[in-house]
Design a protein around this motif. Sequence first.
Motif, PDB file in Angstrom:
ATOM      1  N   GLN A   1       0.875  -1.055   0.151  1.00 34.95           N
ATOM      2  CA  GLN A   1      -0.007   0.153   0.196  1.00 34.95           C
ATOM      3  C   GLN A   1       0.744   1.285  -0.004  1.00 34.95           C
ATOM      4  O   GLN A   1       1.826   1.475   0.798  1.00 34.95           O
ATOM      5  CB  GLN A   1      -0.987  -0.006   1.296  1.00 34.95           C
ATOM      6  CG  GLN A   1      -1.902   1.256   1.331  1.00 34.95           C
ATOM      7  CD  GLN A   1      -3.026   0.977   2.512  1.00 34.95           C
ATOM      8  OE1 GLN A   1      -2.964   0.138   3.187  1.00 34.95           O
ATOM      9  NE2 GLN A   1      -3.606   2.315   2.656  1.00 34.95           N
ATOM     10  N   LEU A   2       0.628   2.276  -0.936  1.00 41.09           N
ATOM     11  CA  LEU A   2       1.392   3.424  -0.942  1.00 41.09           C
ATOM     12  C   LEU A   2       1.170   4.377   0.224  1.00 41.09           C
ATOM     13  O   LEU A   2       0.169   4.568   0.389  1.00 41.09           O
ATOM     14  CB  LEU A   2       1.236   3.996  -2.432  1.00 41.09           C
ATOM     15  CG  LEU A   2       2.142   5.222  -2.903  1.00 41.09           C
ATOM     16  CD1 LEU A   2       2.009   5.164  -4.324  1.00 41.09           C
ATOM     17  CD2 LEU A   2       1.502   6.415  -2.209  1.00 41.09           C
ATOM     18  N   GLN A   3       2.144   4.863   0.721  1.00 38.50           N
ATOM     19  CA  GLN A   3       1.901   5.743   1.744  1.00 38.50           C
ATOM     20  C   GLN A   3       3.094   6.947   1.879  1.00 38.50           C
ATOM     21  O   GLN A   3       4.289   6.446   1.573  1.00 38.50           O
ATOM     22  CB  GLN A   3       2.051   5.173   2.995  1.00 38.50           C
ATOM     23  CG  GLN A   3       1.476   6.051   4.307  1.00 38.50           C
ATOM     24  CD  GLN A   3       1.415   5.124   5.626  1.00 38.50           C
ATOM     25  OE1 GLN A   3       1.852   4.097   5.858  1.00 38.50           O
ATOM     26  NE2 GLN A   3       0.651   5.690   6.734  1.00 38.50           N
ATOM     27  N   VAL A   4       2.786   8.154   1.838  1.00 38.13           N
ATOM     28  CA  VAL A   4       3.659   9.247   1.843  1.00 38.13           C
ATOM     29  C   VAL A   4       3.564   9.620   3.338  1.00 38.13           C
ATOM     30  O   VAL A   4       2.635  10.045   3.726  1.00 38.13           O
ATOM     31  CB  VAL A   4       3.131  10.287   0.750  1.00 38.13           C
ATOM     32  CG1 VAL A   4       4.163  11.280   0.987  1.00 38.13           C
ATOM     33  CG2 VAL A   4       3.328   9.564  -0.383  1.00 38.13           C
ATOM     34  N   VAL A   5       4.764   9.973   4.026  1.00 38.21           N
ATOM     35  CA  VAL A   5       4.790  10.414   5.251  1.00 38.21           C
ATOM     36  C   VAL A   5       5.812  11.612   5.453  1.00 38.21           C
ATOM     37  O   VAL A   5       6.867  11.145   5.157  1.00 38.21           O
ATOM     38  CB  VAL A   5       5.233   9.334   6.262  1.00 38.21           C
ATOM     39  CG1 VAL A   5       5.090   9.766   7.623  1.00 38.21           C
ATOM     40  CG2 VAL A   5       4.072   8.121   6.160  1.00 38.21           C
ATOM     41  N   GLU A   6       5.210  12.690   6.041  1.00 36.59           N
ATOM     42  CA  GLU A   6       6.078  13.902   6.372  1.00 36.59           C
ATOM     43  C   GLU A   6       6.646  13.696   7.865  1.00 36.59           C
ATOM     44  O   GLU A   6       5.630  13.324   8.559  1.00 36.59           O
ATOM     45  CB  GLU A   6       5.393  15.101   6.006  1.00 36.59           C
ATOM     46  CG  GLU A   6       4.872  15.474   4.556  1.00 36.59           C
ATOM     47  CD  GLU A   6       3.482  15.244   4.695  1.00 36.59           C
ATOM     48  OE1 GLU A   6       2.788  15.536   3.680  1.00 36.59           O
ATOM     49  OE2 GLU A   6       3.027  14.345   5.639  1.00 36.59           O
ATOM     50  N   SER A   7       7.752  14.282   8.152  1.00 40.08           N
ATOM     51  CA  SER A   7       8.313  14.327   9.457  1.00 40.08           C
ATOM     52  C   SER A   7       9.129  15.495   9.755  1.00 40.08           C
ATOM     53  O   SER A   7       9.670  16.153   8.663  1.00 40.08           O
ATOM     54  CB  SER A   7       8.709  13.040   9.827  1.00 40.08           C
ATOM     55  OG  SER A   7      10.115  12.778   9.176  1.00 40.08           O
TER      56      SER A   7
END
Length: 128
Positions: A1-7
């Motif tokens: 599953q594609l997931q984009v995460v900022e931090s």
Amino acid sequence: QLQVVESGGGLVQPGGSLRLSCAASGLTLDYYAIAFFRQAPGKEREGVSCISSGGDDANYSDSVKGRFTISRDNAKNTVYLQMNSLKPEDTAVYYCAVEPAQYVYRTCVLLTDTYAYWGQGTQVTVPS
């Protein structure tokens, strides 16, 4: 599953620095154009910076040019936004966005409709 995460967001005093990270799972970022957008309360989402697919060409909004630097580390499948000399007007939720298709090389643009995959956002606060 594609997931984009900022931090990497947080509270920083004027003149300070932060580095945002954008990581993706289910997607190798090397050949995708990536952008950072931001949205302040009551304002429209605006493009901050983007980096080309397959390369390191970058574009910046006039408001951050000379202060922010976008880069990518393909080995870590991560894109960074180094933010220096932060100002109160930089306060916003910052989003990472990924174009829907990969290219050997494609320049990037700061238009929201260009991007298909978005992170959940990370808050950056610079008090006045």
